[in-house]
Design a protein around this motif. Structure first.
Motif, PDB file in Angstrom:
ATOM      1  N   THR A  48      23.982  33.871  30.295  1.00  0.00           N
ATOM      2  CA  THR A  48      24.409  35.343  30.462  1.00  0.00           C
ATOM      3  C   THR A  48      24.618  35.717  31.801  1.00  0.00           C
ATOM      4  O   THR A  48      24.113  35.239  32.763  1.00  0.00           O
ATOM      5  N   VAL A  49      25.658  36.553  31.935  1.00  0.00           N
ATOM      6  CA  VAL A  49      25.955  37.252  33.323  1.00  0.00           C
ATOM      7  C   VAL A  49      26.006  38.892  32.999  1.00  0.00           C
ATOM      8  O   VAL A  49      26.188  39.164  31.798  1.00  0.00           O
ATOM      9  N   GLU A  50      26.343  39.478  34.139  1.00  0.00           N
ATOM     10  CA  GLU A  50      26.370  40.917  33.912  1.00  0.00           C
ATOM     11  C   GLU A  50      27.493  40.996  33.070  1.00  0.00           C
ATOM     12  O   GLU A  50      28.732  40.558  33.639  1.00  0.00           O
ATOM     13  N   PRO A  51      27.707  41.982  32.061  1.00  0.00           N
ATOM     14  CA  PRO A  51      28.734  41.789  31.212  1.00  0.00           C
ATOM     15  C   PRO A  51      29.827  42.785  31.502  1.00  0.00           C
ATOM     16  O   PRO A  51      31.204  42.656  31.194  1.00  0.00           O
ATOM     17  N   GLU A  52      29.682  43.673  32.518  1.00  0.00           N
ATOM     18  CA  GLU A  52      30.690  44.538  33.297  1.00  0.00           C
ATOM     19  C   GLU A  52      31.190  44.198  34.517  1.00  0.00           C
ATOM     20  O   GLU A  52      30.450  43.745  35.225  1.00  0.00           O
ATOM     21  N   ILE A  53      32.429  44.583  34.843  1.00  0.00           N
ATOM     22  CA  ILE A  53      32.814  44.625  36.341  1.00  0.00           C
ATOM     23  C   ILE A  53      32.083  45.638  36.917  1.00  0.00           C
ATOM     24  O   ILE A  53      32.033  46.706  36.502  1.00  0.00           O
ATOM     25  N   THR A  54      31.860  45.317  38.092  1.00  0.00           N
ATOM     26  CA  THR A  54      30.668  46.309  38.860  1.00  0.00           C
ATOM     27  C   THR A  54      31.617  47.036  40.282  1.00  0.00           C
ATOM     28  O   THR A  54      30.924  47.611  40.896  1.00  0.00           O
ATOM     29  N   PHE A  55      32.753  46.401  40.271  1.00  0.00           N
ATOM     30  CA  PHE A  55      33.332  46.979  41.595  1.00  0.00           C
ATOM     31  C   PHE A  55      34.859  46.763  41.484  1.00  0.00           C
ATOM     32  O   PHE A  55      35.590  46.402  40.353  1.00  0.00           O
ATOM     33  N   GLY A  56      35.591  47.733  42.348  1.00  0.00           N
ATOM     34  CA  GLY A  56      37.055  47.755  42.270  1.00  0.00           C
ATOM     35  C   GLY A  56      37.520  48.547  41.322  1.00  0.00           C
ATOM     36  O   GLY A  56      36.586  49.323  40.603  1.00  0.00           O
ATOM     37  N   ARG A  57      38.676  48.720  40.959  1.00  0.00           N
ATOM     38  CA  ARG A  57      39.511  49.733  40.201  1.00  0.00           C
ATOM     39  C   ARG A  57      39.207  49.625  38.793  1.00  0.00           C
ATOM     40  O   ARG A  57      39.211  50.645  38.005  1.00  0.00           O
ATOM     41  N   SER A 191      32.532  38.000  39.481  1.00  0.00           N
ATOM     42  CA  SER A 191      34.010  38.037  39.340  1.00  0.00           C
ATOM     43  C   SER A 191      34.295  38.608  37.940  1.00  0.00           C
ATOM     44  O   SER A 191      33.524  38.429  37.098  1.00  0.00           O
ATOM     45  N   GLY A 192      35.246  39.626  37.866  1.00  0.00           N
ATOM     46  CA  GLY A 192      35.557  39.943  36.474  1.00  0.00           C
ATOM     47  C   GLY A 192      36.290  39.322  35.441  1.00  0.00           C
ATOM     48  O   GLY A 192      36.177  39.417  34.387  1.00  0.00           O
ATOM     49  N   PHE A 193      36.285  37.995  35.989  1.00  0.00           N
ATOM     50  CA  PHE A 193      36.970  37.012  34.915  1.00  0.00           C
ATOM     51  C   PHE A 193      35.511  35.968  34.536  1.00  0.00           C
ATOM     52  O   PHE A 193      34.974  35.289  35.242  1.00  0.00           O
ATOM     53  N   ALA A 194      35.079  36.414  33.163  1.00  0.00           N
ATOM     54  CA  ALA A 194      33.903  36.174  32.754  1.00  0.00           C
ATOM     55  C   ALA A 194      33.695  34.271  32.819  1.00  0.00           C
ATOM     56  O   ALA A 194      32.719  34.098  33.157  1.00  0.00           O
ATOM     57  N   PRO A 195      34.591  33.605  32.503  1.00  0.00           N
ATOM     58  CA  PRO A 195      34.438  32.104  32.643  1.00  0.00           C
ATOM     59  C   PRO A 195      33.950  31.712  33.910  1.00  0.00           C
ATOM     60  O   PRO A 195      33.276  30.870  34.062  1.00  0.00           O
ATOM     61  N   LEU A 196      34.879  32.342  35.083  1.00  0.00           N
ATOM     62  CA  LEU A 196      34.394  31.889  36.493  1.00  0.00           C
ATOM     63  C   LEU A 196      32.929  32.629  36.841  1.00  0.00           C
ATOM     64  O   LEU A 196      32.167  31.840  37.318  1.00  0.00           O
ATOM     65  N   ALA A 197      32.558  33.714  36.434  1.00  0.00           N
ATOM     66  CA  ALA A 197      31.384  34.326  36.797  1.00  0.00           C
ATOM     67  C   ALA A 197      30.310  33.359  36.104  1.00  0.00           C
ATOM     68  O   ALA A 197      29.277  33.340  36.903  1.00  0.00           O
ATOM     69  N   ARG A 198      30.252  32.991  35.055  1.00  0.00           N
ATOM     70  CA  ARG A 198      29.445  32.148  34.305  1.00  0.00           C
ATOM     71  C   ARG A 198      29.276  30.630  34.811  1.00  0.00           C
ATOM     72  O   ARG A 198      28.208  30.052  34.549  1.00  0.00           O
ATOM     73  N   SER A 199      30.379  30.232  35.449  1.00  0.00           N
ATOM     74  CA  SER A 199      30.558  28.885  35.975  1.00  0.00           C
ATOM     75  C   SER A 199      29.494  28.674  37.185  1.00  0.00           C
ATOM     76  O   SER A 199      28.923  27.807  37.779  1.00  0.00           O
ATOM     77  N   ILE A 200      29.286  30.011  38.155  1.00  0.00           N
ATOM     78  CA  ILE A 200      28.797  30.074  39.311  1.00  0.00           C
ATOM     79  C   ILE A 200      27.217  29.867  39.446  1.00  0.00           C
ATOM     80  O   ILE A 200      26.752  29.246  40.319  1.00  0.00           O
ATOM     81  N   PRO A 201      26.317  30.479  38.502  1.00  0.00           N
ATOM     82  CA  PRO A 201      24.925  30.173  38.757  1.00  0.00           C
ATOM     83  C   PRO A 201      24.567  28.672  38.855  1.00  0.00           C
ATOM     84  O   PRO A 201      23.700  28.342  39.706  1.00  0.00           O
ATOM     85  N   PRO A 202      25.024  27.999  37.892  1.00  0.00           N
ATOM     86  CA  PRO A 202      24.453  26.452  38.068  1.00  0.00           C
ATOM     87  C   PRO A 202      24.979  25.668  39.163  1.00  0.00           C
ATOM     88  O   PRO A 202      24.333  25.065  39.802  1.00  0.00           O
ATOM     89  N   MET A 203      26.250  26.136  39.611  1.00  0.00           N
ATOM     90  CA  MET A 203      26.569  25.584  41.179  1.00  0.00           C
ATOM     91  C   MET A 203      25.588  26.011  42.212  1.00  0.00           C
ATOM     92  O   MET A 203      25.392  25.394  42.929  1.00  0.00           O
ATOM     93  N   LEU A 204      25.488  27.453  41.945  1.00  0.00           N
ATOM     94  CA  LEU A 204      24.473  28.075  42.973  1.00  0.00           C
ATOM     95  C   LEU A 204      23.160  27.285  43.268  1.00  0.00           C
ATOM     96  O   LEU A 204      22.456  26.876  44.256  1.00  0.00           O
TER      97      LEU A 204
END
Length: 376
Positions: A48-57, A191-204
């Motif tokens: 799971t990641v934050e489901p909504e975009i939280t910044f920008g337009r 990131s607003g692109f969900a597949p990228l956002a979900r990729s990051i926690p395991p990398m961190l």
């Protein structure tokens, strides 16, 4: 929703073909897969990641699951560019590290470096997966090009990963370079692109170990007492100067644009900064973290002896406001006449290399790893 459930059979076949190319790249750069078999290459996503975009337009809108959900081609192109620039240092760092395996200070350090190389390969695998399965023909071209570049030819997209390192410098590189990577990953995690956002926690999670390699290695080098402080300082200057460039320009239209489009978040704690200044304030937060680590190292040194210091962010810059300006590592502005003569004295020298070759003949140049310490 897990990203791997969104991939078609054709996309998976294209990725399998790319994996074959990755295996060929490993052979070409001299990395035997058996060395890192205990760290299997696989694609990982956060549940799971934050489901909504939280910044920008687009703040408040649902994150984009498919490339077709992204509002326009300009944002899609920039998303691919961000992924390419994340993938490149992961792959190049493996090439950069390969020669170090042959003269590691101890087997402990060699095994740690192998794990680092395995996990960086996995991070490149993760970004390659996104390119191949989500970005069509252009993504597949970029994924192929990723495996065709070579750090040994100076072809990394990020200058830090074209540097030739030795074992004296490599702990600084892990401590500062992987710390820079932590900052970049945390910004991509929103990131607003969900597949990228979900990729990051395991990398961190894996990146945390890479920071330990550098932090604990630098501590052991300080505790060993064999490497002169001025030699250690020149290694810090070399790596930190390149890391500051890694944040980009202090005033950045690119940072402003990726914020506005919702594809690269502000670093935690600096959300109130003007979007064009996000690189600068992230770099300031990084410098504060570096200062604290240097202070920790200095507490291990004799109280009446020389101390290490954090290289000034204006030193030897090749990007941004201070590009080409003659600041020394302590932040003093030199004259244009002084600078060419002074710069070589501030960076690692052939004499430093000769000293390292001599030190490596005796593993006692570093304190042994402490049994029971985290990560050791």
């Amino acid at each position: 929703m897990r990203d791997d459930k969104l991939v078609t059979g054709a996309q998976q076949r294209a990725f399998d073909e790319w994996v074959d190319s990755l295996r060929a790249w490993q052979r070409d750069v001299g990395v035997d897969p058996d060395w890192i078999a205990q760290y299997p290459l696989t694609t990982k996503f956060a549940e799971t990641v934050e489901p909504e975009i939280t910044f920008g337009r687009f703040a408040g809108e649902r994150k984009w699951e498919h490339l077709s959900d992204v509002p326009n081609q300009e944002i899609r192109d920039e998303l691919l560019r961000l992924i390419v620039f994340q993938a490149d240092p992961e792959i190049r760092s493996v090439e950069q590290s390969r020669h170090l395996l042959d003269n590691a200070p101890t087997e402990h350090d060699r095994q740690r470096l192998l794990r680092h190389m395995a996990e960086e390969t996995r991070h490149g695998w993760q970004m390659g997966y996104l390119m191949v399965t989500h970005f069509g023909d252009e993504g597949r071209r970029e994924a192929r090009a990723l495996l065709e570049r070579r750090a040994s030819r100076g072809e990394s997209l990020i200058g830090l990963f074209n540097l030739r390192l030795n074992w004296l410098e490599v702990f600084s590189w892990h401590n500062w370079g992987d710390r820079l990577g932590k900052y970049q990953l945390k910004m991509l995690a929103g990131s607003g692109f969900a597949p990228l956002a979900r990729s990051i926690p395991p990398m961190l999670s894996e990146e945390a170990f890479h920071l330990l390699i550098g932090y604990q290695g630098m501590k052991r080098m300080v505790q060993g007492g064999r490497v002169p402080i001025e030699v250690q300082q020149r290694a810090i200057n070399k790596i930190l100067g390149a890391c500051y460039d890694g944040f980009g320009g202090e005033l950045s239209r690119h940072a402003e644009r990726t914020y506005d489009w919702g594809i690269k978040a502000p670093y935690a704690g600096v959300e109130s900064a003007p979007p064009a200044r996000l690189n600068e304030v992230a770099c300031q937060a990084y410098r504060q973290e570096v200062d604290k680590i240097i202070q920790t190292m200095n507490r291990l040194l004799p109280p009446d002896g020389p101390k290490l210091y954090a290289t000034d962010p204006r030193f030897n810059r090749h990007k941004g406001t201070y590009k080409g300006q003659p600041y020394d590592p302590r932040g003093n502005l030199l004259s244009e006449e002084e600078w060419p003569r002074a710069l070589p004295e501030m960076l690692p020298s052939p004499a430093d290399e000769a000293l390292l070759r001599e030190l490596l003949e005796d593993p006692g140049w570093m304190a042994p790893p402490r049994a029971g310490a985290p990560g050791e």
